[in-house]
Motif scaffolding. Structure first.
Motif, PDB file in Angstrom:
ATOM      1  N   LYS A  54       0.814  -1.221   0.000  1.00 10.61           N
ATOM      2  CA  LYS A  54       0.000   0.000   0.000  1.00 10.61           C
ATOM      3  C   LYS A  54       0.848   1.272   0.000  1.00 10.61           C
ATOM      4  N   SER A  96      -3.355  -8.942   4.985  1.00 14.60           N
ATOM      5  CA  SER A  96      -4.019  -8.296   6.122  1.00 14.60           C
ATOM      6  C   SER A  96      -5.285  -7.597   5.623  1.00 14.60           C
ATOM      7  N   HIS A 193      -0.234  -4.829  14.021  1.00 15.25           N
ATOM      8  CA  HIS A 193       0.340  -3.633  13.383  1.00 15.25           C
ATOM      9  C   HIS A 193      -0.247  -2.449  14.137  1.00 15.25           C
ATOM     10  N   GLY A 195       0.352   0.821  13.912  1.00 15.27           N
ATOM     11  CA  GLY A 195       0.126   2.103  13.251  1.00 15.27           C
ATOM     12  C   GLY A 195       1.354   2.486  12.457  1.00 15.27           C
ATOM     13  N   GLN A 197       4.255   5.600  11.091  1.00 10.13           N
ATOM     14  CA  GLN A 197       5.009   6.793  11.501  1.00 10.13           C
ATOM     15  C   GLN A 197       5.211   6.800  13.025  1.00 10.13           C
ATOM     16  N   GLU A 267       6.480  -6.009   8.270  1.00  2.92           N
ATOM     17  CA  GLU A 267       5.702  -5.482   7.130  1.00  2.92           C
ATOM     18  C   GLU A 267       5.979  -3.992   6.933  1.00  2.92           C
ATOM     19  N   PRO A 268       7.216  -3.610   6.689  1.00  2.06           N
ATOM     20  CA  PRO A 268       7.502  -2.175   6.549  1.00  2.06           C
ATOM     21  C   PRO A 268       7.044  -1.638   5.198  1.00  2.06           C
ATOM     22  N   GLY A 269       6.574  -0.419   5.179  1.00  2.00           N
ATOM     23  CA  GLY A 269       6.213   0.238   3.930  1.00  2.00           C
ATOM     24  C   GLY A 269       6.964   1.551   3.823  1.00  2.00           C
ATOM     25  N   ARG A 270       6.476   2.515   4.583  1.00  2.00           N
ATOM     26  CA  ARG A 270       6.985   3.885   4.519  1.00  2.00           C
ATOM     27  C   ARG A 270       8.517   3.975   4.583  1.00  2.00           C
ATOM     28  N   TYR A 382       2.780   6.461   0.268  1.00  2.00           N
ATOM     29  CA  TYR A 382       1.442   7.025   0.460  1.00  2.00           C
ATOM     30  C   TYR A 382       1.269   8.337  -0.312  1.00  2.00           C
TER      31      TYR A 382
HETATM   32  C1  LIG Z   1      -1.267  -4.200   8.274  1.00  2.00           C
HETATM   33  C2  LIG Z   1      -0.244  -3.198   7.893  1.00  2.00           C
HETATM   34  N1  LIG Z   1       1.037  -3.598   7.788  1.00  2.00           N
HETATM   35  C3  LIG Z   1       2.007  -2.739   7.423  1.00  2.00           C
HETATM   36  C4  LIG Z   1       1.734  -1.412   7.176  1.00  2.00           C
HETATM   37  C5  LIG Z   1       2.855  -0.498   6.768  1.00  2.00           C
HETATM   38  O1  LIG Z   1       3.077   0.505   7.673  1.00  2.00           O
HETATM   39  P1  LIG Z   1       4.276   1.521   7.417  1.00  2.00           P
HETATM   40  O2  LIG Z   1       4.153   2.037   6.052  1.00  2.00           O
HETATM   41  O3  LIG Z   1       4.103   2.554   8.444  1.00  2.00           O
HETATM   42  O4  LIG Z   1       5.548   0.750   7.628  1.00  2.00           O
HETATM   43  C6  LIG Z   1       0.417  -0.939   7.295  1.00  2.00           C
HETATM   44  C7  LIG Z   1       0.116   0.475   7.064  1.00  2.00           C
HETATM   45  O5  LIG Z   1      -0.834   1.047   7.439  1.00  2.00           O
HETATM   46  C8  LIG Z   1      -0.595  -1.869   7.653  1.00  2.00           C
HETATM   47  O6  LIG Z   1      -1.877  -1.475   7.749  1.00  2.00           O
END
Ligand SMILES: Cc1ncc(COP(=O)(O)O)c(C=O)c1O
Length: 429
Positions: A54, A96, A193, A195, A197, A267-270, A382
């Motif tokens: 995402k 998820s 997870h 939240g 930031q 599960e890192p994204g940002r 994002y």
């Molecule tokens: C279930 C889940 N995993 C991982 C993430 C990724 O979070 P982030 O981008 O803060 O690392 C999110 C983001 O909202 C999430 O909802």
């Protein structure tokens, strides 16, 4: 904390001149550096990493993460299909989300994903019933809502009671009861997870401690897990946040797991992609009103909604002067008597018809001129993935840059495609 790696102003300018603005540019060396740093920080503990699609779901970005050995965390069939299309294999995908639909679950069972992170008792029954119907097994984890305050913005806090996410710990017995009813379900993990930031290591530590404790209590019931998935959430620096060092983050997550004998999933994204991203936009006009000075640019909340949605502040970088080849190339002469150079607080806003359409407010700068290029940094996460068509604005182009080269990884949306699903549909009830 090391500085992010940036593409040169010259390269960004060339990209803007060639492919137009607004344009998202992602700097590959920065993503690769983050990937390596995260893996290194967790090298002392058995860890598998699933990139949160995402954050930025472009196929080429997914491909880049796959090359680095990352799997995918998805939340919809669209993300699942994207991850598969990028070559990420099903066993490297976790799923998820509180609202998985029947057909989404069926597809994920059929391809054999690594784990469903189950978020409610009814979803558990739905997955169980489908495994029976399809005569196929499904690996699951219970996504726990541990009621821990992530100390972040309310819209991106997901681990507290009062949010829609996960199964409250108090419902675990009931979940186990339902689980026993379905022979083709395999409970292989727990997840949470809290939240996004997140800047406090104690928040991550608390999550690790909580899941490790539940893991032990399941072991006493003879349920052996393969993994604990502690989600994403590591913060990046947009403004003046005190962000965590990746080693500190790793310590906070792994110390509570020591001795549990289970793997850690992340599960890192940002953190992986945010700093690689530059939303490059061109100044259209400047306007002094009785109360404010506005810099009107060709990007808006439709490309980058974070400022309007969360009050997020993205660093503003004015690109070195270049010769614009765009259609207002003579604007400097045209507006010379109206556009003066002065220093002060400005709002940088887009063309969208909302007063909430701002990219930054009260930003102190030397006011730029029409034709100048500005980049909003730290916009790789994002940004494009939350972009919309509001005001019938086509989605911008995306470009993947390396030190001296650049490749379009998504072309600017054509105007016709804005309405191509609307005309001549010819379907009726
Ligand atoms: C279930 C889940 N995993 C991982 C993430 C990724 O979070 P982030 O981008 O803060 O690392 C999110 C983001 O909202 C999430 O909802």
């Amino acid at each position: 904390m090391s500085q992010p790696l940036y593409p040169s102003d010259e390269l960004l300018t060339k990209i803007a001149d060639k492919w137009g603005t607004p344009v998202y540019v992602y700097y590959a060396p920065q993503i690769q550096r983050q990937c390596r740093a995260l893996k290194k920080a967790f090298a002392h503990y058995p860890t598998e990493i699933f990139y949160a699609v995402k954050a930025n779901s472009n196929l080429s970005i997914l491909g880049l993460l796959k090359e680095q050995g990352y799997g995918a965390d998805v939340v919809s069939i669209g993300e699942l299909e994207r991850a598969l299309a990028a070559g990420i294999t099903a066993e490297n995908i976790v799923y998820s989300g509180v609202g998985k639909r029947f057909e989404e679950i069926r597809r994920a069972i059929e391809v054999g994903i690594r784990s469903f992170h189950v978020e409610s008792l009814q979803e558990l029954k739905q997955i169980g019933a489908l495994t029976d119907q399809l005569s196929q097994t499904a690996r699951i984890s219970f996504r726990i809502n541990p009621d821990i305050d992530a100390q972040t913005l309310p819209y991106i806090a997901t681990g507290m009671h009062g949010t829609k996410f996960g199964i409250p710990e108090g419902d675990l017995e009931m979940a186990l009861g339902i689980y026993q009813e379905y022979s083709k379900l395999q409970l292989v993990g727990l997840s949470c997870h809290l939240g996004s930031q997140i800047t406090e290591s104690r928040v991550f530590r608390a999550a690790g401690e909580r899941l490790a404790r539940i893991c032990e209590s399941l072991r006493k019931k003879s349920i052996e897990l393969e993994f604990l998935d502690l989600g994403g959430g590591l913060a990046v620096q947009y403004d003046d946040e005190n962000v965590l060092d990746v080693e500190e983050y790793a310590k906070a997550l792994t110390e509570p797991l020591t001795g549990t004998g289970v793997k850690l999933f992340l599960e890192p994204g940002r953190w992986l992609v945010a700093e690689s991203g530059h939303l490059v936009t061109r100044v259209l006009y400047t306007k002094q009103t009785p109360k404010k000075e506005f810099i009107i640019v060709d990007a808006s909340m439709t490309e980058l909604i974070r400022p309007a949605l969360y009050g997020a502040k993205h660093p503003v970088h004015v690109l070195g002067k270049a010769t614009p080849t765009f259609d207002l190339s003579d604007s400097k002469a045209l507006f010379a008597s109206l556009a003066q150079t002065r220093e002060g607080a400005v709002d940088i806003v887009g063309p969208v018809c909302e007063s909430g359409d701002f990219l930054i407010q009260d930003h102190w700068m030397t006011s730029p001129h029409p034709g100048d290029l500005i980049s909003f940094r730290v916009s790789g996460a994002y940004g494009m993935s939350m972009a919309s068509h509001y005001n019938s604005r086509p989605l911008p182009a995306e470009v993947l840059a390396d030190k001296d080269s650049a490749l379009v990884i998504r072309r600017r949306q054509s105007l016709e495609s804005l309405w191509s699903d609307e005309v001549s549909v010819g379907e009726s009830l």
